[in-house]
Design a protein around this motif. Structure first.
Motif, mmCIF file in Angstrom:
data_model
loop_
_atom_site.group_PDB
_atom_site.id
_atom_site.type_symbol
_atom_site.label_atom_id
_atom_site.label_comp_id
_atom_site.label_asym_id
_atom_site.label_seq_id
_atom_site.Cartn_x
_atom_site.Cartn_y
_atom_site.Cartn_z
ATOM 1 N N TRP A 1 11.315 7.386 -0.216
ATOM 2 C CA TRP A 1 10.313 6.693 0.503
ATOM 3 C C TRP A 1 9.868 5.436 -0.363
ATOM 4 O O TRP A 1 9.765 4.548 0.086
ATOM 5 N N LEU A 2 9.952 5.759 -1.615
ATOM 6 C CA LEU A 2 9.805 4.613 -2.477
ATOM 7 C C LEU A 2 10.588 3.658 -2.240
ATOM 8 O O LEU A 2 10.425 2.240 -2.488
ATOM 9 N N GLU A 3 11.950 3.799 -2.357
ATOM 10 C CA GLU A 3 12.932 3.125 -1.928
ATOM 11 C C GLU A 3 12.875 2.087 -0.740
ATOM 12 O O GLU A 3 12.883 0.949 -0.655
ATOM 13 N N ALA A 4 12.235 2.813 0.177
ATOM 14 C CA ALA A 4 12.323 2.149 1.473
ATOM 15 C C ALA A 4 11.026 1.199 1.483
ATOM 16 O O ALA A 4 11.110 0.213 1.928
ATOM 17 N N LEU B 1 9.964 -0.091 -1.080
ATOM 18 C CA LEU B 1 10.125 -1.278 -2.236
ATOM 19 C C LEU B 1 11.054 -2.274 -1.441
ATOM 20 O O LEU B 1 10.972 -3.421 -1.345
ATOM 21 N N ASP B 2 11.871 -1.946 -0.552
ATOM 22 C CA ASP B 2 12.795 -2.658 0.134
ATOM 23 C C ASP B 2 11.904 -3.521 1.098
ATOM 24 O O ASP B 2 12.070 -4.837 1.302
ATOM 25 N N ALA B 3 11.312 -2.786 1.744
ATOM 26 C CA ALA B 3 10.226 -3.693 2.676
ATOM 27 C C ALA B 3 9.506 -4.583 1.945
ATOM 28 O O ALA B 3 9.434 -5.762 2.408
ATOM 29 N N ARG B 4 8.743 -4.281 0.955
ATOM 30 C CA ARG B 4 8.122 -5.091 0.274
ATOM 31 C C ARG B 4 8.952 -6.207 -0.218
ATOM 32 O O ARG B 4 8.229 -7.586 -0.185
ATOM 33 N N ASN B 5 10.042 -6.212 -0.812
ATOM 34 C CA ASN B 5 10.877 -7.078 -1.244
ATOM 35 C C ASN B 5 11.107 -7.969 -0.115
ATOM 36 O O ASN B 5 11.143 -9.441 -0.253
ATOM 37 N N GLY B 6 11.504 -7.651 1.076
ATOM 38 C CA GLY B 6 12.006 -8.286 2.120
ATOM 39 C C GLY B 6 10.968 -9.198 2.657
ATOM 40 O O GLY B 6 11.049 -10.208 3.124
ATOM 41 N N TYR B 7 9.809 -8.759 2.805
ATOM 42 C CA TYR B 7 8.390 -9.473 3.156
ATOM 43 C C TYR B 7 7.994 -10.436 2.277
ATOM 44 O O TYR B 7 7.829 -11.712 2.760
ATOM 45 N N GLU C 1 0.657 -1.409 -0.003
ATOM 46 C CA GLU C 1 -0.086 -0.020 -0.107
ATOM 47 C C GLU C 1 0.770 1.302 0.030
ATOM 48 O O GLU C 1 0.645 2.304 -0.638
ATOM 49 N N GLN C 2 1.927 1.239 0.689
ATOM 50 C CA GLN C 2 2.881 2.478 0.663
ATOM 51 C C GLN C 2 3.226 2.786 -0.648
ATOM 52 O O GLN C 2 3.561 3.798 -1.210
ATOM 53 N N VAL C 3 3.806 1.429 -1.388
ATOM 54 C CA VAL C 3 4.443 1.651 -2.763
ATOM 55 C C VAL C 3 3.478 2.192 -3.523
ATOM 56 O O VAL C 3 3.652 3.027 -4.347
ATOM 57 N N ILE C 4 2.069 1.862 -3.385
ATOM 58 C CA ILE C 4 1.131 2.336 -4.329
ATOM 59 C C ILE C 4 0.887 4.011 -4.049
ATOM 60 O O ILE C 4 0.784 4.642 -5.072
ATOM 61 N N ARG C 5 0.841 4.137 -2.710
ATOM 62 C CA ARG C 5 0.685 5.616 -2.453
ATOM 63 C C ARG C 5 1.678 6.783 -3.040
ATOM 64 O O ARG C 5 1.485 7.522 -3.690
#
Length: 146
Positions: free
Chosen positions: A86-89, A91-97, A53-57
């Motif tokens: 913010w997008l990099e952070a 995306l990093d979180a998304r990829n980790g999860y 959701e953060q990536v989309i926002r």
């Protein structure tokens, strides 16, 4: 909106692996009826849905800022730099999860490999002695020396 209602990119795989809709999986995990793997998977799925959701926002905000009909005087390099960080952070979180959830699902036993009670068969050897032949008289007796 509850994170349970937010979609994630791994919902289909979770439903396939656990053979139930996401809502049912959350209910099972919340009741404590599910396995430890199910509970972890639902936690990771919640984190993933939030990160996505953060990536989309951020993506939508950048698209809005860069829209062709927008006035160029409204563009801010500082805002775009912040959004890029913010997008990099996110995306990093998304990829980790996603990676953690993929690892969990990959290492789970399949339905065929689910633990079952194991019954150990102990081999039993039986012998019988013939009843008609008596044992020799000196069987087991110590010898005496002359």
């Amino acid at each position: 909106m509850s994170v349970r209602l937010k979609p994630s990119t791994l919902d289909g795989r979770l439903e396939q692996v656990f053979d139930a809709p996401i809502a049912d999986l959350y209910a099972t995990a919340a009741r404590g009826d599910g396995s430890a793997a199910l509970t972890r998977a639902m936690e990771l799925r919640s984190f993933l849905a939030l990160a996505e959701e953060q990536v989309i926002r951020v993506r939508d905000r950048v698209h809005h800022a860069m829209a062709a009909e927008r006035d160029m005087d409204e563009l801010s390099a500082g805002d775009l730099r912040f959004d890029a960080q913010w997008l990099e952070a996110a995306l990093d979180a998304r990829n980790g999860y996603r990676a953690a959830l993929d690892d969990l699902l990959r290492t789970m036993p399949t339905a065929v490999q689910q633990p079952r009670p194991v019954r150990m068969a102990q081999p039993v050897a039986t012998t019988t002695l013939p009843t008609s032949a008596p044992a020799p008289q000196r069987a087991g007796a110590a010898r005496t020396r002359p």
